[in-house]
Design a protein around this motif. Structure first.
Motif, PDB file in Angstrom:
ATOM      1  N   UNK A 356       0.690   1.739  -9.824  1.00 19.92           N
ATOM      2  CA  UNK A 356      -0.146   0.955  -8.911  1.00 19.92           C
ATOM      3  C   UNK A 356      -0.193  -0.453  -9.279  1.00 19.92           C
ATOM      4  N   UNK A 357      -0.298  -1.288  -8.242  1.00 21.80           N
ATOM      5  CA  UNK A 357      -0.236  -2.642  -8.504  1.00 21.80           C
ATOM      6  C   UNK A 357      -1.437  -3.422  -7.809  1.00 21.80           C
ATOM      7  N   UNK A 358      -2.607  -2.804  -7.738  1.00 22.67           N
ATOM      8  CA  UNK A 358      -3.739  -3.359  -7.200  1.00 22.67           C
ATOM      9  C   UNK A 358      -4.125  -4.508  -7.960  1.00 22.67           C
ATOM     10  N   UNK A 359      -3.965  -4.569  -9.024  1.00 23.63           N
ATOM     11  CA  UNK A 359      -4.441  -5.530 -10.008  1.00 23.63           C
ATOM     12  C   UNK A 359      -3.476  -7.031  -9.815  1.00 23.63           C
ATOM     13  N   UNK A 360      -2.441  -6.905  -9.312  1.00 22.41           N
ATOM     14  CA  UNK A 360      -1.653  -7.969  -9.048  1.00 22.41           C
ATOM     15  C   UNK A 360      -2.166  -8.816  -7.923  1.00 22.41           C
ATOM     16  N   UNK A 361      -3.336  -9.229  -8.049  1.00 25.54           N
ATOM     17  CA  UNK A 361      -4.265  -9.728  -6.778  1.00 25.54           C
ATOM     18  C   UNK A 361      -3.576 -11.016  -5.987  1.00 25.54           C
ATOM     19  N   UNK A 362      -2.632 -11.965  -6.837  1.00 24.12           N
ATOM     20  CA  UNK A 362      -2.053 -13.016  -5.995  1.00 24.12           C
ATOM     21  C   UNK A 362      -0.940 -12.632  -5.420  1.00 24.12           C
ATOM     22  N   UNK A 363      -0.251 -11.410  -5.773  1.00 22.77           N
ATOM     23  CA  UNK A 363       0.873 -11.087  -4.911  1.00 22.77           C
ATOM     24  C   UNK A 363       0.259 -10.384  -3.729  1.00 22.77           C
TER      25      UNK A 363
END
Ligand SMILES: [Zn+2]
Ligand SMILES: [Zn+2]
Length: 375
Positions: A356-363
């Motif tokens: 999961x990549x939900x915490x890569x908010x800038x992206x």
């Protein structure tokens, strides 16, 4: 003097240093006081030729001379013709112990063309010496031996120029002469005795009656911690000796501090870009920061560090001149993305992506914005 220095030496403006030196030797011999004892014109010419050579042999003085022209240059230098006399203002009054000289620090102001030195009577030329040091030396301060080639007082005649001193017939021993210029009477330095009021009957054979000889000397310069490019040190009385025993000029040491491969300097503060492994940036951890004192400092970084994040290490910058305090060190972090991944690393990162990549908010924010704009 209205004749320009090139004309005086009889060389073209594009003459090489060797040509200038050759021309100087020939001309100086022609009018050397040794061959013309008591001839005031020859002595004046000899002085002028020396003055011209002083400027043209020095790359920096010559460049300034070419740039500003004869009149502006000599006006800026004051009557004594000394380099650096135009820098008259802004003495910082910085004295420190450890040398026999009076040392004064100051910033370089406008360069040439400053105010005129008042009543410059028979004073030796100021001399410029350029010195480049490392940032590490500027941090700790250092003692440095420099070798200068200047006119020094002739030992044979003790700077007097010879035996049998007589009262100067031109000025009657006053050292200055009065000349009428239009409505005004102007008092100038006596051209015959160089303001000393005395003339020499038997010129000294060592110095040709000038009271000074060229000599290489080694001086110890005490450079304190915290100096920067543009600082100049004045070593009082260490410049050229004057003709016939007048006051010596000063020696100015112009400092340049070299660029450092790791630290960038801005005044008293230092800046350092520090790479951080991608994983440490994400997880947080310890990073060793280099410091100028050579000790280094380990800092803790929080999880989620981004490229461009800054940290200030108080008191880890450059020493402040005269004060004993220090500037700060600014660390700018740069997260390093690994290249040439092994297959194992690729596997792990693929697994990481799948988690999961939900915490890569800038992206994800950026993606959402693009979607909005183009819908
Ligand atoms: Zn002498
Ligand atoms: Zn005189």
């Amino acid at each position: 003097m209205s004749q320009n220095y090139y004309e005086l030496l009889g060389v073209s403006q594009s003459a090489s240093f060797a040509e200038i030196k050759r021309a100087f030797r020939v001309k100086a011999k022609e009018c050397h006081p040794d061959y013309h004892p008591g001839d005031a014109d020859a002595e004046k010419k000899f002085k002028e030729i020396n003055e011209a050579y002083e400027v043209l042999k020095d790359e920096q003085k010559r460049a300034a001379y070419d740039r500003y022209g004869h009149d502006a240059y000599t006006r800026g230098m004051g009557q004594g013709g000394g380099f650096g006399q135009g820098f008259g203002q802004g003495f910082g009054g910085f004295d420190f112990t450890g040398t026999g000289f009076e040392n004064i620090f100051e910033e370089v102001f406008n360069g040439f063309g400053g105010r005129r030195r008042q009543a410059a009577t028979n004073r030796g030329n100021d001399i410029r010496y350029d010195l480049t040091i490392d940032l590490a030396d500027a941090y700790t301060g250092l003692k440095k031996n420099i070798t200068v080639d200047t006119f020094t007082k002739c030992e044979s005649c003790n700077g007097k120029g010879g035996k049998h001193l007589e009262t100067c017939p031109t000025c009657g021993g006053q050292g200055h002469v009065r000349q009428r210029q239009g409505f005004f009477v102007v008092e100038t330095e006596c051209p015959v005795c160089h303001a000393t009021g005395k003339t020499v009957k038997e010129p000294c054979s060592t110095c040709g009656g000038t009271g000074r000889v060229r000599k290489k000397r080694t001086l110890e310069v005490n450079i304190p911690a915290g100096v920067d490019t543009g600082v100049r040190m004045r070593l009082s009385g260490e410049g050229d000796a004057a003709l016939n025993g007048g006051e010596s000029g000063d020696l100015y040491v112009f400092l340049t501090v070299k660029e450092h491969p790791i630290f960038k300097r801005d005044g008293i503060n230092l800046y350092c870009e520090v790479p951080v492994p991608m994983t440490t940036a994400a997880l947080g951890g310890d990073i060793l920061i280099p410091t100028m004192d050579g000790k280094g400092e380990t800092v803790k970084i929080k999880p989620g560090l981004q490229t461009g994040a800054e940290m200030r290490l108080k008191g880890k910058g450059m020493p402040v001149l005269k004060s004993g305090s220090f500037g700060d060190l600014y660390v700018i972090f740069r997260v390093e993305t690994p290249t040439n991944l092994t297959s194992r690393q690729k596997e792990l990162l693929a697994e990481f992506t799948a988690a999961g990549q939900d915490n890569q908010t800038a992206c994800s924010d950026f993606l959402a914005q693009i979607k909005k704009l183009f819908q």
